[in-house]
Motif scaffolding. Structure first.
Motif, PDB file in Angstrom:
ATOM      1  N   PRO A  20       0.818  -1.222   0.000  1.00  0.00           N
ATOM      2  CA  PRO A  20       0.000   0.000   0.000  1.00  0.00           C
ATOM      3  C   PRO A  20       0.849   1.268   0.000  1.00  0.00           C
ATOM      4  N   TRP A  21       2.030   1.212   0.614  1.00  0.00           N
ATOM      5  CA  TRP A  21       2.912   2.378   0.627  1.00  0.00           C
ATOM      6  C   TRP A  21       3.466   2.655  -0.760  1.00  0.00           C
ATOM      7  N   VAL A  22       3.893   1.604  -1.455  1.00  0.00           N
ATOM      8  CA  VAL A  22       4.437   1.787  -2.803  1.00  0.00           C
ATOM      9  C   VAL A  22       3.359   2.334  -3.737  1.00  0.00           C
ATOM     10  N   THR A  23       2.126   1.883  -3.577  1.00  0.00           N
ATOM     11  CA  THR A  23       1.027   2.406  -4.398  1.00  0.00           C
ATOM     12  C   THR A  23       0.882   3.909  -4.198  1.00  0.00           C
ATOM     13  N   ARG A  24       0.896   4.357  -2.949  1.00  0.00           N
ATOM     14  CA  ARG A  24       0.761   5.792  -2.673  1.00  0.00           C
ATOM     15  C   ARG A  24       1.972   6.574  -3.175  1.00  0.00           C
ATOM     16  N   ILE A  25       3.155   5.976  -3.074  1.00  0.00           N
ATOM     17  CA  ILE A  25       4.363   6.639  -3.584  1.00  0.00           C
ATOM     18  C   ILE A  25       4.268   6.814  -5.096  1.00  0.00           C
ATOM     19  N   ASP A  26       3.877   5.754  -5.799  1.00  0.00           N
ATOM     20  CA  ASP A  26       3.726   5.843  -7.250  1.00  0.00           C
ATOM     21  C   ASP A  26       2.698   6.909  -7.626  1.00  0.00           C
ATOM     22  N   GLU A  27       1.603   6.971  -6.890  1.00  0.00           N
ATOM     23  CA  GLU A  27       0.573   7.974  -7.167  1.00  0.00           C
ATOM     24  C   GLU A  27       1.120   9.383  -6.957  1.00  0.00           C
ATOM     25  N   GLN A  28       1.958   9.558  -5.935  1.00  0.00           N
ATOM     26  CA  GLN A  28       2.539  10.875  -5.685  1.00  0.00           C
ATOM     27  C   GLN A  28       3.461  11.291  -6.834  1.00  0.00           C
ATOM     28  N   TYR A  29       4.268  10.356  -7.318  1.00  0.00           N
ATOM     29  CA  TYR A  29       5.125  10.688  -8.459  1.00  0.00           C
ATOM     30  C   TYR A  29       4.296  10.977  -9.706  1.00  0.00           C
ATOM     31  N   GLU A  30       3.167  10.312  -9.874  1.00  0.00           N
ATOM     32  CA  GLU A  30       2.281  10.614 -11.001  1.00  0.00           C
ATOM     33  C   GLU A  30       1.729  12.034 -10.887  1.00  0.00           C
ATOM     34  N   ALA A 143      32.969  17.237  14.146  1.00  0.00           N
ATOM     35  CA  ALA A 143      32.600  17.605  12.781  1.00  0.00           C
ATOM     36  C   ALA A 143      31.565  16.662  12.197  1.00  0.00           C
ATOM     37  N   VAL A 144      31.714  15.370  12.447  1.00  0.00           N
ATOM     38  CA  VAL A 144      30.809  14.389  11.848  1.00  0.00           C
ATOM     39  C   VAL A 144      29.602  14.160  12.754  1.00  0.00           C
ATOM     40  N   LEU A 145      28.426  14.081  12.175  1.00  0.00           N
ATOM     41  CA  LEU A 145      27.230  13.804  12.955  1.00  0.00           C
ATOM     42  C   LEU A 145      27.237  12.348  13.405  1.00  0.00           C
ATOM     43  N   PRO A 146      26.936  12.075  14.672  1.00  0.00           N
ATOM     44  CA  PRO A 146      26.842  10.682  15.139  1.00  0.00           C
ATOM     45  C   PRO A 146      25.524  10.078  14.684  1.00  0.00           C
ATOM     46  N   MET A 147      25.522   9.471  13.521  1.00  0.00           N
ATOM     47  CA  MET A 147      24.266   9.076  12.906  1.00  0.00           C
ATOM     48  C   MET A 147      24.421   7.791  12.111  1.00  0.00           C
ATOM     49  N   VAL A 148      23.259   7.204  11.790  1.00  0.00           N
ATOM     50  CA  VAL A 148      23.164   6.055  10.901  1.00  0.00           C
ATOM     51  C   VAL A 148      22.134   6.387   9.838  1.00  0.00           C
ATOM     52  N   THR A 149      22.458   6.088   8.597  1.00  0.00           N
ATOM     53  CA  THR A 149      21.506   6.218   7.496  1.00  0.00           C
ATOM     54  C   THR A 149      20.923   4.845   7.192  1.00  0.00           C
ATOM     55  N   CYS A 150      19.608   4.788   7.047  1.00  0.00           N
ATOM     56  CA  CYS A 150      18.923   3.539   6.715  1.00  0.00           C
ATOM     57  C   CYS A 150      18.236   3.711   5.361  1.00  0.00           C
ATOM     58  N   TRP A 151      18.659   2.899   4.387  1.00  0.00           N
ATOM     59  CA  TRP A 151      18.009   2.863   3.078  1.00  0.00           C
ATOM     60  C   TRP A 151      17.189   1.586   2.990  1.00  0.00           C
ATOM     61  N   ILE A 152      15.918   1.711   2.627  1.00  0.00           N
ATOM     62  CA  ILE A 152      15.056   0.545   2.443  1.00  0.00           C
ATOM     63  C   ILE A 152      14.604   0.515   0.988  1.00  0.00           C
ATOM     64  N   ALA A 153      14.836  -0.610   0.325  1.00  0.00           N
ATOM     65  CA  ALA A 153      14.456  -0.757  -1.079  1.00  0.00           C
ATOM     66  C   ALA A 153      12.948  -0.945  -1.194  1.00  0.00           C
ATOM     67  N   LEU A 154      12.330  -0.234  -2.130  1.00  0.00           N
ATOM     68  CA  LEU A 154      10.905  -0.391  -2.402  1.00  0.00           C
ATOM     69  C   LEU A 154      10.656  -1.382  -3.529  1.00  0.00           C
ATOM     70  N   GLY A 155      11.727  -1.801  -4.179  1.00  0.00           N
ATOM     71  CA  GLY A 155      11.643  -2.790  -5.244  1.00  0.00           C
ATOM     72  C   GLY A 155      13.036  -3.339  -5.495  1.00  0.00           C
ATOM     73  N   PRO A 156      13.178  -4.357  -6.335  1.00  0.00           N
ATOM     74  CA  PRO A 156      14.505  -4.910  -6.616  1.00  0.00           C
ATOM     75  C   PRO A 156      15.437  -3.836  -7.179  1.00  0.00           C
ATOM     76  N   CYS A 157      16.666  -3.790  -6.686  1.00  0.00           N
ATOM     77  CA  CYS A 157      17.610  -2.782  -7.158  1.00  0.00           C
ATOM     78  C   CYS A 157      19.039  -3.274  -6.923  1.00  0.00           C
ATOM     79  N   GLY A 158      19.964  -2.653  -7.605  1.00  0.00           N
ATOM     80  CA  GLY A 158      21.362  -2.978  -7.407  1.00  0.00           C
ATOM     81  C   GLY A 158      21.930  -3.952  -8.418  1.00  0.00           C
ATOM     82  N   VAL A 159      21.087  -4.554  -9.253  1.00  0.00           N
ATOM     83  CA  VAL A 159      21.569  -5.453 -10.307  1.00  0.00           C
ATOM     84  C   VAL A 159      21.021  -4.973 -11.653  1.00  0.00           C
ATOM     85  N   GLY A 160      19.738  -5.158 -11.869  1.00  0.00           N
ATOM     86  CA  GLY A 160      19.120  -4.720 -13.118  1.00  0.00           C
ATOM     87  C   GLY A 160      18.494  -3.353 -13.030  1.00  0.00           C
TER      88      GLY A 160
END
Length: 220
Positions: A20-30, A143-160
């Motif tokens: 349901p989240w990906v559907t709403r994301i796609d609609e927003q890009y549309e 100087a550097v922020l004490p942080m972690v970045t979290c990337w979550i894939a919404l579809g297959p990525c990194g190969v094709g």
């Protein structure tokens, strides 16, 4: 875990959660694409208090996530391996900066929408750091922020499909911007230190703020 600075956590979100989240994301890009075709400002289709970054084709996460669903998302990240790695990396209390939490769509170079720009090597922990005040690279201890970045894939990525490229060597300091050109990064680090995660929908990659992060695109 891939290294002391990078962790790969498969299945942080289930496909059922994502659908349901990906559907709403796609609609927003549309809506964004339709506004552009009409010559209207993209801001007209972005909710008040949210932002759209045209150079990255990204909008802040609150554009499509209400508060209750954000809590569901954060709960899923906090559980299991992802949460354990974050807590082992950051001491003290944890907080999420929603103003820097984004939904991003990446494109092959020949499909870039208006104003979209290549995304070069960077360190997220350098956010808002004043490099001009320290041109010699002699940065203060905080100087550097004490942080972690979290990337979550919404579809297959990194190969094709476009995906992330990360330097796996743990870094504890910021690099000056001149050291983050593609040529300098490729020279500084060995081939085996570069990691392109092959991700399925719901997989997550976690990175320390000092990690060198890049995005790559297939030319299709």
């Amino acid at each position: 875990m891939i290294s002391a600075g990078v962790a790969f956590c498969p299945g942080v979100l289930s496909v059922a959660q994502l659908m349901p989240w990906v559907t709403r994301i796609d609609e927003q890009y549309e809506r964004i694409e339709a506004a552009r075709k009409l010559g209207a400002g993209v801001s007209a289709v972005i909710p008040p208090g949210q932002r759209f970054a045209p150079t990255a084709s990204s909008f802040t996460i609150g554009t499509i996530f209400p508060d209750d669903e954000l809590q569901t998302l954060f709960g899923a990240i906090d559980a299991g391996r992802a949460g354990a790695w974050i807590r082992s990396t950051i001491s003290g209390g944890l907080a999420c900066n929603l103003t820097q939490s984004w939904v991003r769509r990446q494109y092959a170079p020949h499909r870039y929408p208006p104003l979209h720009a290549p995304h070069g090597w960077h360190q997220d922990g350098a956010l808002r750091f004043d490099f001009q005040s320290h041109p010699d690279g002699n940065f203060p201890s905080d100087a550097v922020l004490p942080m972690v970045t979290c990337w979550i894939a919404l579809g297959p990525c990194g190969v094709g499909a476009p995906g992330l490229e990360i330097v796996t060597r743990r870094l504890d300091t910021l690099l000056i911007p001149g050291e983050l050109s593609n040529e300098r990064v490729r020279t500084r680090f060995a081939c085996e230190e570069f990691y392109r995660p092959a991700m399925e929908a719901g997989d997550a990659v976690l990175m320390r703020g000092t990690s060198c992060i890049g995005l790559w695109s297939r030319r299709k």
